[in-house]
Motif scaffolding. Structure first.
Motif, PDB file in Angstrom:
ATOM      1  N   LYS A  27       0.695  -1.167   0.047  1.00 57.08           N
ATOM      2  CA  LYS A  27       0.039   0.026   0.007  1.00 57.08           C
ATOM      3  C   LYS A  27       0.800   1.224  -0.128  1.00 57.08           C
ATOM      4  O   LYS A  27       0.284   2.230  -0.613  1.00 57.08           O
ATOM      5  CB  LYS A  27      -0.883   0.038   1.175  1.00 57.08           C
ATOM      6  CG  LYS A  27      -2.029  -1.268   1.211  1.00 57.08           C
ATOM      7  CD  LYS A  27      -2.772  -1.058  -0.157  1.00 57.08           C
ATOM      8  CE  LYS A  27      -3.686  -2.353  -0.145  1.00 57.08           C
ATOM      9  NZ  LYS A  27      -4.465  -2.388  -1.174  1.00 57.08           N
ATOM     10  N   ILE A  28       2.061   1.290   0.522  1.00 57.35           N
ATOM     11  CA  ILE A  28       2.870   2.419   0.714  1.00 57.35           C
ATOM     12  C   ILE A  28       3.429   2.318  -0.771  1.00 57.35           C
ATOM     13  O   ILE A  28       3.545   3.626  -1.166  1.00 57.35           O
ATOM     14  CB  ILE A  28       4.234   2.079   1.624  1.00 57.35           C
ATOM     15  CG1 ILE A  28       3.459   2.138   3.069  1.00 57.35           C
ATOM     16  CG2 ILE A  28       5.235   3.229   1.489  1.00 57.35           C
ATOM     17  CD1 ILE A  28       4.517   1.590   4.179  1.00 57.35           C
ATOM     18  N   LEU A  29       3.813   1.565  -1.366  1.00 62.55           N
ATOM     19  CA  LEU A  29       4.341   1.468  -3.070  1.00 62.55           C
ATOM     20  C   LEU A  29       3.094   1.977  -3.756  1.00 62.55           C
ATOM     21  O   LEU A  29       3.291   2.895  -4.727  1.00 62.55           O
ATOM     22  CB  LEU A  29       4.834   0.207  -3.465  1.00 62.55           C
ATOM     23  CG  LEU A  29       5.367   0.335  -4.747  1.00 62.55           C
ATOM     24  CD1 LEU A  29       6.627   1.229  -4.671  1.00 62.55           C
ATOM     25  CD2 LEU A  29       5.814  -1.045  -5.014  1.00 62.55           C
ATOM     26  N   ASP A  30       1.876   1.691  -3.563  1.00 63.70           N
ATOM     27  CA  ASP A  30       0.762   2.152  -4.364  1.00 63.70           C
ATOM     28  C   ASP A  30       0.875   3.796  -4.067  1.00 63.70           C
ATOM     29  O   ASP A  30       0.197   4.397  -5.093  1.00 63.70           O
ATOM     30  CB  ASP A  30      -0.470   1.644  -3.791  1.00 63.70           C
ATOM     31  CG  ASP A  30      -0.698   0.118  -4.135  1.00 63.70           C
ATOM     32  OD1 ASP A  30       0.000  -0.217  -5.237  1.00 63.70           O
ATOM     33  OD2 ASP A  30      -1.531  -0.450  -3.436  1.00 63.70           O
ATOM     34  N   LEU A  31       1.009   4.405  -3.093  1.00 56.80           N
ATOM     35  CA  LEU A  31       0.846   5.798  -2.598  1.00 56.80           C
ATOM     36  C   LEU A  31       2.159   6.361  -3.894  1.00 56.80           C
ATOM     37  O   LEU A  31       1.892   7.518  -4.277  1.00 56.80           O
ATOM     38  CB  LEU A  31       1.522   6.167  -1.334  1.00 56.80           C
ATOM     39  CG  LEU A  31       0.381   5.784  -0.253  1.00 56.80           C
ATOM     40  CD1 LEU A  31       1.062   6.002   1.189  1.00 56.80           C
ATOM     41  CD2 LEU A  31      -0.835   6.641  -0.185  1.00 56.80           C
ATOM     42  N   PRO A  43       5.244  -9.204 -10.558  1.00 55.86           N
ATOM     43  CA  PRO A  43       5.051 -10.452  -9.591  1.00 55.86           C
ATOM     44  C   PRO A  43       5.585 -10.149  -8.148  1.00 55.86           C
ATOM     45  O   PRO A  43       5.170 -10.720  -7.264  1.00 55.86           O
ATOM     46  CB  PRO A  43       6.076 -11.471 -10.426  1.00 55.86           C
ATOM     47  CG  PRO A  43       6.971 -10.635 -11.131  1.00 55.86           C
ATOM     48  CD  PRO A  43       6.204  -9.326 -11.444  1.00 55.86           C
ATOM     49  N   SER A  44       6.231  -8.905  -7.946  1.00 56.48           N
ATOM     50  CA  SER A  44       6.777  -8.554  -6.805  1.00 56.48           C
ATOM     51  C   SER A  44       6.890  -7.224  -6.806  1.00 56.48           C
ATOM     52  O   SER A  44       7.041  -6.257  -7.521  1.00 56.48           O
ATOM     53  CB  SER A  44       8.336  -9.112  -6.285  1.00 56.48           C
ATOM     54  OG  SER A  44       9.277  -8.848  -7.226  1.00 56.48           O
ATOM     55  N   ALA A  50      11.885  -1.885  -9.673  1.00 58.54           N
ATOM     56  CA  ALA A  50      13.024  -1.789 -10.701  1.00 58.54           C
ATOM     57  C   ALA A  50      12.503  -1.395 -12.152  1.00 58.54           C
ATOM     58  O   ALA A  50      12.980  -0.449 -12.631  1.00 58.54           O
ATOM     59  CB  ALA A  50      13.514  -3.302 -10.626  1.00 58.54           C
ATOM     60  N   SER A  51      11.177  -1.971 -12.532  1.00 56.40           N
ATOM     61  CA  SER A  51      10.682  -1.590 -13.976  1.00 56.40           C
ATOM     62  C   SER A  51      10.300  -0.251 -14.041  1.00 56.40           C
ATOM     63  O   SER A  51      10.450   0.384 -14.930  1.00 56.40           O
ATOM     64  CB  SER A  51       9.528  -2.539 -14.087  1.00 56.40           C
ATOM     65  OG  SER A  51       8.523  -2.322 -13.416  1.00 56.40           O
ATOM     66  N   ASN A  52      10.075   0.646 -12.730  1.00 55.73           N
ATOM     67  CA  ASN A  52       9.788   1.787 -12.976  1.00 55.73           C
ATOM     68  C   ASN A  52      10.830   3.038 -12.431  1.00 55.73           C
ATOM     69  O   ASN A  52      10.512   4.131 -12.327  1.00 55.73           O
ATOM     70  CB  ASN A  52       8.380   1.908 -12.266  1.00 55.73           C
ATOM     71  CG  ASN A  52       7.284   1.631 -12.818  1.00 55.73           C
ATOM     72  OD1 ASN A  52       6.913   1.749 -13.851  1.00 55.73           O
ATOM     73  ND2 ASN A  52       6.893   0.447 -12.174  1.00 55.73           N
ATOM     74  N   ASN A  53      11.996   2.481 -12.245  1.00 60.60           N
ATOM     75  CA  ASN A  53      13.039   3.185 -11.728  1.00 60.60           C
ATOM     76  C   ASN A  53      12.863   4.035 -10.526  1.00 60.60           C
ATOM     77  O   ASN A  53      13.024   5.352 -10.502  1.00 60.60           O
ATOM     78  CB  ASN A  53      13.596   4.047 -12.975  1.00 60.60           C
ATOM     79  CG  ASN A  53      14.262   3.120 -14.013  1.00 60.60           C
ATOM     80  OD1 ASN A  53      14.973   2.272 -13.815  1.00 60.60           O
ATOM     81  ND2 ASN A  53      13.619   3.468 -15.141  1.00 60.60           N
ATOM     82  N   THR A  68      13.157  -0.478   4.067  1.00 58.60           N
ATOM     83  CA  THR A  68      13.552  -0.308   2.765  1.00 58.60           C
ATOM     84  C   THR A  68      12.610  -1.277   2.101  1.00 58.60           C
ATOM     85  O   THR A  68      12.486  -2.454   2.506  1.00 58.60           O
ATOM     86  CB  THR A  68      14.804  -0.632   2.231  1.00 58.60           C
ATOM     87  OG1 THR A  68      15.916   0.285   2.816  1.00 58.60           O
ATOM     88  CG2 THR A  68      15.142  -0.690   0.862  1.00 58.60           C
ATOM     89  N   ILE A  69      11.856  -0.965   0.921  1.00 59.01           N
ATOM     90  CA  ILE A  69      11.005  -1.593   0.366  1.00 59.01           C
ATOM     91  C   ILE A  69      11.715  -2.496  -0.921  1.00 59.01           C
ATOM     92  O   ILE A  69      12.290  -1.810  -1.627  1.00 59.01           O
ATOM     93  CB  ILE A  69       9.800  -1.308  -0.238  1.00 59.01           C
ATOM     94  CG1 ILE A  69       9.004  -0.458   0.792  1.00 59.01           C
ATOM     95  CG2 ILE A  69       8.921  -2.030  -0.973  1.00 59.01           C
ATOM     96  CD1 ILE A  69       7.747   0.324   0.505  1.00 59.01           C
ATOM     97  N   GLY A  70      11.386  -3.923  -0.947  1.00 61.42           N
ATOM     98  CA  GLY A  70      12.115  -4.633  -2.016  1.00 61.42           C
ATOM     99  C   GLY A  70      13.464  -5.168  -1.592  1.00 61.42           C
ATOM    100  O   GLY A  70      14.171  -5.819  -2.128  1.00 61.42           O
TER     101      GLY A  70
END
Length: 70
Positions: A27-31, A43-44, A50-53, A68-70
């Motif tokens: 949800k934090i990444l969704d923000l 998938p993760s 990574a795909s969105n830099n 840290t996320i990821g």
């Protein structure tokens, strides 16, 4: 109400957000994705970052130690 600060792309200014409940990392990444107008699936969380830099994506909850996320 938890208060979040989220840093991504090594930006010195965090994205700030208050929530009625504790947010999970997805949800934090969704923000971040919403702020950047990115529609992304993967998938993760690591793959989306990574795909969105966006990396590194770090956050604090109520002035806690940074995570840290990821």
């Amino acid at each position: 109400m938890p208060f979040y600060k989220v840093w991504y792309r090594n930006s010195p200014e965090p994205l700030e957000h208050s929530s009625a409940s504790i947010l999970h990392e997805d949800k934090i990444l969704d923000l971040v994705l919403q702020k950047e107008n990115i529609v992304s699936t993967g998938p993760s969380l690591k793959d989306i970052i990574a795909s969105n830099n966006l990396g590194p994506v770090r956050y604090t909850e109520d002035e806690s130690e940074p995570f840290t996320i990821g």
